[in-house]
Design a protein around this motif. Structure first.
Motif, PDB file in Angstrom:
ATOM      1  N   LEU A   6       0.812  -1.213   0.000  1.00 40.07           N
ATOM      2  CA  LEU A   6       0.000   0.000   0.000  1.00 40.07           C
ATOM      3  C   LEU A   6       0.853   1.274   0.000  1.00 40.07           C
ATOM      4  CD1 LEU A   6      -2.706   1.450   0.054  1.00 40.07           C
ATOM      5  CD2 LEU A   6      -2.774   1.110   2.537  1.00 40.07           C
ATOM      6  N   PRO A   7       1.906   1.383   0.808  1.00 43.47           N
ATOM      7  CA  PRO A   7       2.729   2.598   0.746  1.00 43.47           C
ATOM      8  C   PRO A   7       3.316   2.833  -0.650  1.00 43.47           C
ATOM      9  CG  PRO A   7       3.225   1.365   2.732  1.00 43.47           C
ATOM     10  CD  PRO A   7       2.348   0.480   1.899  1.00 43.47           C
ATOM     11  N   TRP A   8       3.753   1.755  -1.305  1.00 40.34           N
ATOM     12  CA  TRP A   8       4.269   1.881  -2.672  1.00 40.34           C
ATOM     13  C   TRP A   8       3.159   2.351  -3.604  1.00 40.34           C
ATOM     14  CZ3 TRP A   8       2.433  -0.681  -6.973  1.00 40.34           C
ATOM     15  CH2 TRP A   8       3.162  -0.459  -8.154  1.00 40.34           C
ATOM     16  N   PHE A   9       1.970   1.785  -3.483  1.00 42.33           N
ATOM     17  CA  PHE A   9       0.842   2.156  -4.338  1.00 42.33           C
ATOM     18  C   PHE A   9       0.504   3.634  -4.182  1.00 42.33           C
ATOM     19  CE2 PHE A   9      -3.777   2.400  -5.190  1.00 42.33           C
ATOM     20  CZ  PHE A   9      -3.773   1.955  -6.506  1.00 42.33           C
ATOM     21  N   ARG A  10       0.487   4.107  -2.942  1.00 45.43           N
ATOM     22  CA  ARG A  10       0.254   5.534  -2.715  1.00 45.43           C
ATOM     23  C   ARG A  10       1.307   6.379  -3.441  1.00 45.43           C
ATOM     24  NH1 ARG A  10      -0.721   4.425   3.074  1.00 45.43           N
ATOM     25  NH2 ARG A  10      -2.901   4.784   3.572  1.00 45.43           N
ATOM     26  N   GLY A  11       2.544   5.920  -3.387  1.00 36.38           N
ATOM     27  CA  GLY A  11       3.648   6.674  -3.960  1.00 36.38           C
ATOM     28  C   GLY A  11       3.617   6.791  -5.470  1.00 36.38           C
ATOM     29  N   VAL A  12       3.061   5.795  -6.158  1.00 36.61           N
ATOM     30  CA  VAL A  12       3.054   5.827  -7.628  1.00 36.61           C
ATOM     31  C   VAL A  12       1.696   6.219  -8.198  1.00 36.61           C
ATOM     32  CG1 VAL A  12       4.870   4.076  -7.749  1.00 36.61           C
ATOM     33  CG2 VAL A  12       2.458   3.372  -7.941  1.00 36.61           C
ATOM     34  N   PHE A  13       0.687   6.346  -7.343  1.00 39.84           N
ATOM     35  CA  PHE A  13      -0.681   6.551  -7.841  1.00 39.84           C
ATOM     36  C   PHE A  13      -0.790   7.769  -8.747  1.00 39.84           C
ATOM     37  CE2 PHE A  13      -4.959   8.199  -7.803  1.00 39.84           C
ATOM     38  CZ  PHE A  13      -5.738   7.071  -7.963  1.00 39.84           C
ATOM     39  N   ASN A  14      -0.313   8.913  -8.294  1.00 35.17           N
ATOM     40  CA  ASN A  14      -0.473  10.120  -9.095  1.00 35.17           C
ATOM     41  C   ASN A  14       0.356  10.091 -10.372  1.00 35.17           C
ATOM     42  OD1 ASN A  14      -2.382  11.213  -7.392  1.00 35.17           O
ATOM     43  ND2 ASN A  14      -0.943  12.507  -6.274  1.00 35.17           N
TER      44      ASN A  14
ATOM     45  N   ARG B  45      -7.962  11.126 -12.365  1.00 28.73           N
ATOM     46  CA  ARG B  45      -7.753  12.122 -11.318  1.00 28.73           C
ATOM     47  C   ARG B  45      -6.565  11.780 -10.428  1.00 28.73           C
ATOM     48  NH1 ARG B  45     -12.040  12.624  -7.236  1.00 28.73           N
ATOM     49  NH2 ARG B  45     -10.505  14.051  -6.364  1.00 28.73           N
ATOM     50  N   THR B  46      -5.750  12.791 -10.137  1.00 23.04           N
ATOM     51  CA  THR B  46      -4.755  12.652  -9.081  1.00 23.04           C
ATOM     52  C   THR B  46      -5.454  12.895  -7.742  1.00 23.04           C
ATOM     53  OG1 THR B  46      -4.121  14.985  -9.247  1.00 23.04           O
ATOM     54  CG2 THR B  46      -2.871  13.402 -10.581  1.00 23.04           C
ATOM     55  N   LEU B  47      -4.843  12.419  -6.668  1.00 28.02           N
ATOM     56  CA  LEU B  47      -5.477  12.503  -5.356  1.00 28.02           C
ATOM     57  C   LEU B  47      -4.552  13.106  -4.314  1.00 28.02           C
ATOM     58  CD1 LEU B  47      -7.109   8.950  -5.178  1.00 28.02           C
ATOM     59  CD2 LEU B  47      -8.267  11.099  -5.715  1.00 28.02           C
ATOM     60  N   GLN B  48      -5.140  13.897  -3.438  1.00 23.45           N
ATOM     61  CA  GLN B  48      -4.454  14.328  -2.226  1.00 23.45           C
ATOM     62  C   GLN B  48      -4.522  13.197  -1.203  1.00 23.45           C
ATOM     63  OE1 GLN B  48      -2.751  17.244  -1.915  1.00 23.45           O
ATOM     64  NE2 GLN B  48      -3.244  17.505  -4.091  1.00 23.45           N
ATOM     65  N   PRO B  49      -3.616  13.175  -0.219  1.00 23.56           N
ATOM     66  CA  PRO B  49      -3.620  12.071   0.754  1.00 23.56           C
ATOM     67  C   PRO B  49      -4.978  11.828   1.412  1.00 23.56           C
ATOM     68  CG  PRO B  49      -1.598  13.332   0.969  1.00 23.56           C
ATOM     69  CD  PRO B  49      -2.454  14.071  -0.021  1.00 23.56           C
ATOM     70  N   ALA B  50      -5.696  12.892   1.778  1.00 23.23           N
ATOM     71  CA  ALA B  50      -6.987  12.708   2.446  1.00 23.23           C
ATOM     72  C   ALA B  50      -8.000  12.061   1.507  1.00 23.23           C
ATOM     73  CB  ALA B  50      -7.513  14.046   2.951  1.00 23.23           C
ATOM     74  N   GLU B  51      -7.968  12.438   0.211  1.00 19.14           N
ATOM     75  CA  GLU B  51      -8.875  11.840  -0.762  1.00 19.14           C
ATOM     76  C   GLU B  51      -8.565  10.359  -0.951  1.00 19.14           C
ATOM     77  OE1 GLU B  51      -9.966  14.988  -4.134  1.00 19.14           O
ATOM     78  OE2 GLU B  51      -7.815  14.743  -3.886  1.00 19.14           O
TER      79      GLU B  51
END
Length: 223
Positions: free
Chosen positions: A28-36, A45-51
């Motif tokens: 999950l941390p890796w996924f967050r890092g490459v999502f945008n 859409r790109t996302l902010q951390p809260a979104e």
């Protein structure tokens, strides 16, 4: 050493089908890092951390609707994600306790499977050779909403009735695929979806710790 047939007969489940990312692997941390990065490349859409955090409580189809991903684009995006993970594979590790859990199940005679949209190469590299050797069935590269068919194929190959299998996953779509296959479902509290969104889908258990899995599968009291 083979498990004693009498011990196998006492098992609550004879086959456990694991999801991979978010269930066995802490990706999950890796996924967050490459999502945008992936969002920009594929036009959603790109996302902010809260979104991002808010979307973890929603079913996959609703997440796709909110970020603007059409179904036809899913295979393209999935292939890109698999390539990026292969690039970054050294940064992705198994959750603490996973090797011991797999060893405990295997030594008791439980058959093990991994079904994932990730590539088999990525899955094997994160598992490492010893853990990969314990897996009887790999069903990798599965379409995002294609797990139910793969579950049924593994049941046939393993010659295990659905009621004697257990699916362990971290997303609502895992639960939906399990239900469509007639397989009991247990959710994990440490993966991609929030525990709150999973608790009503977990017909067997919502595991809070990796160490909770073996007692449930073997039908023994947790220590």
């Amino acid at each position: 050493m083979a498990a004693d047939p009498e011990d196998q007969a006492a098992l609550s489940y004879r086959l456990v089908i694991f999801d991979f990312d978010g269930t066995l692997a802490d990706s999950l941390p890796w996924f967050r890092g490459v999502f945008n990065e992936v969002a920009i490349r594929h036009g959603f859409r790109t996302l902010q951390p809260a979104e991002f955090e808010a979307l973890r409580g929603l079913p996959s189809r609703e997440v796709m609707r909110r970020i603007g991903v059409p179904v036809w684009k899913l295979p393209i995006i999935a292939n890109d994600m698999k390539s990026l993970m292969a690039r970054d594979i050294a940064s992705i590790k198994l959750f603490d306790g996973v090797p011991e859990m797999l060893r405990g199940l295997k030594s008791a005679g439980v058959r093990l499977a991994v079904v994932s949209s990730n590539s088999e190469g990525n899955v094997r590299r994160v598992l490492g050779p010893d853990n990969a050797f314990r897996i009887d069935h790999f069903g990798c590269g599965v379409a995002i909403f294609g797990k139910a068919a793969r579950f049924k194929a593994i049941l046939r190959h393993a010659q295990v009735e659905p009621a004697l299998a257990l699916c362990v996953g971290d997303e609502i779509r895992d639960a939906e695929a399990s239900k469509a296959s007639g397989i009991p479902f247990a959710a994990v509290a440490w993966g991609y979806a929030t525990p709150e969104s999973l608790k009503d889908h977990a017909s067997v258990a919502l595991f809070e710790r990796v160490s909770d899995i073996v007692p449930t599968v073997l039908g023994v009291e947790a220590v």
